[in-house]
Design an enzyme around this catalytic site. Structure first.
Site, short mmCIF file in Angstrom:
data_model
loop_
_atom_site.label_atom_id
_atom_site.label_comp_id
_atom_site.label_asym_id
_atom_site.label_seq_id
_atom_site.Cartn_x
_atom_site.Cartn_y
_atom_site.Cartn_z
N ARG B 62 0.81 -1.22 0.00
CA ARG B 62 0.00 0.00 0.00
C ARG B 62 0.84 1.27 0.00
O ARG B 62 0.51 2.22 -0.70
CB ARG B 62 -1.03 -0.02 1.13
CG ARG B 62 -0.53 0.32 2.49
CD ARG B 62 -1.53 -0.12 3.51
NE ARG B 62 -1.68 -1.57 3.47
CZ ARG B 62 -2.79 -2.23 3.75
NH1 ARG B 62 -3.87 -1.58 4.07
NH2 ARG B 62 -2.81 -3.54 3.71
N THR B 63 1.93 1.31 0.74
CA THR B 63 2.73 2.54 0.77
C THR B 63 3.36 2.80 -0.60
O THR B 63 3.34 3.92 -1.11
CB THR B 63 3.81 2.46 1.86
OG1 THR B 63 3.19 2.18 3.10
CG2 THR B 63 4.60 3.75 1.97
N LYS B 90 23.62 -8.20 -4.82
CA LYS B 90 25.00 -8.61 -5.15
C LYS B 90 26.00 -8.00 -4.17
O LYS B 90 27.20 -8.05 -4.37
CB LYS B 90 25.35 -8.14 -6.57
CG LYS B 90 24.48 -8.75 -7.64
CD LYS B 90 24.81 -8.12 -8.99
CE LYS B 90 23.75 -8.47 -10.02
NZ LYS B 90 23.83 -7.60 -11.20
N ARG B 112 12.31 3.08 1.46
CA ARG B 112 11.96 2.23 2.61
C ARG B 112 13.12 1.26 2.80
O ARG B 112 13.57 0.61 1.85
CB ARG B 112 10.67 1.45 2.37
CG ARG B 112 10.47 0.37 3.43
CD ARG B 112 9.12 -0.25 3.41
NE ARG B 112 8.12 0.69 3.90
CZ ARG B 112 6.88 0.33 4.20
NH1 ARG B 112 6.50 -0.92 4.07
NH2 ARG B 112 6.02 1.23 4.63
N HIS B 140 7.86 6.33 10.28
CA HIS B 140 7.13 6.20 9.01
C HIS B 140 6.32 7.50 8.91
O HIS B 140 5.12 7.54 9.15
CB HIS B 140 6.22 4.97 9.08
CG HIS B 140 5.59 4.59 7.77
ND1 HIS B 140 5.69 5.37 6.63
CD2 HIS B 140 4.85 3.51 7.42
CE1 HIS B 140 5.04 4.76 5.65
NE2 HIS B 140 4.52 3.65 6.10
#
Lengths: 176, 312
Positions: B62-63, B90, B112, B140
């Site tokens: 959703r974000t 990697k 994020r 957040h």
């Protein structure tokens, strides 16, 4: 350069503007009067009142906030608050009178036309301004003008002050 | 122009660092952007020509979707970057990855990451705007802002309200952002959870800490139920699911003890039947879907504000 119009002058200019507008639109047909925030919105309110006195009964009102449509958005200093556009009217196929206080480069009007385009397709759009100070940078001309100030130098500002927010009505031309 | 009608920040990293005036400014701006979503053409050209990268190093639906749609509605080009299959897998560092993304002419990185402080590191290192979309268990901020917006929309104010944030506080970045935001806007915050998931140290942040939902359920105006983050919780921190629900779940029986007009929130995704029962989540006093709707407007406002500012 210092040209002043006092409260009585401003009232007379707005009344003349309303009379010219009234001569161009039939009173028994719908019309939308939409002002550009902030002072265009206030002028639009006054014009709607005057048109009401002249028998216009089907006038839709609206306010445009053109901030998000400006082409110099990234160049103007710290962010002022963006306010919503209010167009709870039928835009399609109805004549629309766009109202602003000062017409200068024409860029605000271009932004307003782009914004209107996102809401619908008026049958015709006409432009009313209280002051046309010249200095256009785009091919945009007003249909109704309160007063035309010829050749105001670019480093001068034409300030329209209205009593609803400025405490009194006046037009002042002053150096930036 | 007064201090309250300007914004000069280039990044949005935490709510802890924002003043009440700045928070109010974002909420007011979001209100205007909500109007854009009511138009038939739900798009404005404010970010035309700008590039927004959604760099999500942790799973999110959703974000990420909300930021993506927000950027698109502002007319920006949007690129989604995920850790899976990228150079991060990697062994490349976060900063090197972000520098490479920025070198492609990016204006905003929405990040994020599982590490607390990652957004701050990027903001110090890179030249583009950084928006924190969740950094570990730290903050957040856009979720905090959308929660504040939704509460203000419901009550017309935030000041003077009592808000309970319930559940897995220790692992919740939402709880921290909500706590900072609510405190600054004048609400009383009560944190509720088992001692293992809610250390007493949270009292130092200005919250009342209680370990029984029944103790406060009758006095709060808003109850914000957090998701039990099973993926973050160590088994020693958590009782059984049944026991958690019995003491901290918003069950129908417990809901009957709430003040009339209580507002129920949840940042999602919900564990239905664990922290919140379905009939409450889907009921008339739930603001959960409003939170999602408002999230879009808040993220549009944030992307707009950070991109229009040249300062740091």
């Amino acid at each position: 350069m210092h040209t002043d119009y006092d409260e009585a002058d401003v009232r007379r200019l707005i009344e003349q503007l309303a009379s010219t507008i009234a001569a161009s639109f039939p009173a028994d047909r719908p019309i939308n009067v939409v002002g550009i925030r902030t002072r265009g919105e206030l002028l639009a309110h006054r014009l709607v009142e005057l048109l009401g006195l002249k028998g216009y009964g089907k006038v839709g009102r609206g306010t445009l906030d053109i901030t998000l449509y400006r082409d110099d958005l990234s160049e103007i200093g710290p962010r002022p608050l963006v306010k919503p556009t209010q167009l709870a009217i039928q835009v399609d196929d109805v004549p629309l009178l766009l109202v602003d206080d000062v017409l200068f480069t024409g860029r605000s009007i271009r932004a307003a036309l782009n914004l209107l385009n996102d809401f619908g397709r008026p049958s015709v759009i006409r432009l009313a301004v209280l002051v046309d100070r010249g200095g256009r940078e785009l091919p945009i001309q007003p249909d109704f003008v309160g007063v035309k100030l010829a050749d105001v130098p670019k480093d001068y500002r034409v300030n329209v002050r209205l009593k609803e927010i400025d405490g009194g009505d006046e037009i002042v031309v002053e150096k930036r | 122009m007064t201090q309250t009608d300007t914004w000069t920040r280039k990044h949005l990293l935490t709510l802890e660092e924002l003043s009440a005036d700045e928070i109010r400014f974002v909420l007011d701006t979001a209100h205007s952007f909500k109007e854009v979503s009511t138009r038939s053409v739900k798009k404005v050209p404010a970010l035309r020509g700008k590039v927004v990268v959604n760099a999500f190093f942790e799973d999110s639906t959703r974000t990420r979707t909300s930021f993506e749609l927000a950027a698109q509605r502002l007319g920006a080009d949007v690129i989604a970057f995920t850790e899976k299959g990228s150079s991060v897998s990697k062994g490349e560092t976060l900063v090197d990855t972000a520098r490479n993304i920025e070198a492609m002419g990016v204006d905003v990185i929405v990040c994020r990451h599982q590490a607390a402080g990652s957004a701050q590191v990027l903001a110090r290192t890179l030249g583009c705007s950084i928006v924190n979309a969740g950094d570990g268990a730290h903050e957040h901020p856009t979720q905090g802002l959308l929660d504040l917006y939704t509460i203000r929309e419901r009550f017309g104010r935030i000041e003077g309200l009592k808000v309970a944030i319930v559940g897995d506080i220790a692992n919740s970045r939402v709880a921290r952002s909500d706590l900072w935001g609510l405190k600054k806007m004048g609400a009383e915050v009560i944190l509720v959870g088992p001692p293992t998931l809610l250390p007493k140290s949270f009292e130092k942040l200005g919250a009342r800490v209680v370990h029984s939902l029944d103790e406060v359920i009758g006095e709060v105006d808003v109850v914000n139920m957090l998701r039990v983050q099973f993926e973050r919780i160590k088994s020693s921190q958590f009782p059984t699911v049944r026991e958690f629900t019995r003491f901290f779940g918003l069950t129908w029986d417990r809901f009957q003890k709430c003040k009339p007009g209580v507002f129920v929130m949840h940042p999602g995704p919900m564990n239905r039947g664990i922290e919140i029962s379905s009939d409450i989540a889907d009921g008339p006093q739930s603001g959960i879907l409003k939170q999602v709707t408002n999230g879009l407007a808040v993220r549009m406002a944030v992307l707009y504000l950070v991109t229009q500012t040249s300062g740091r």
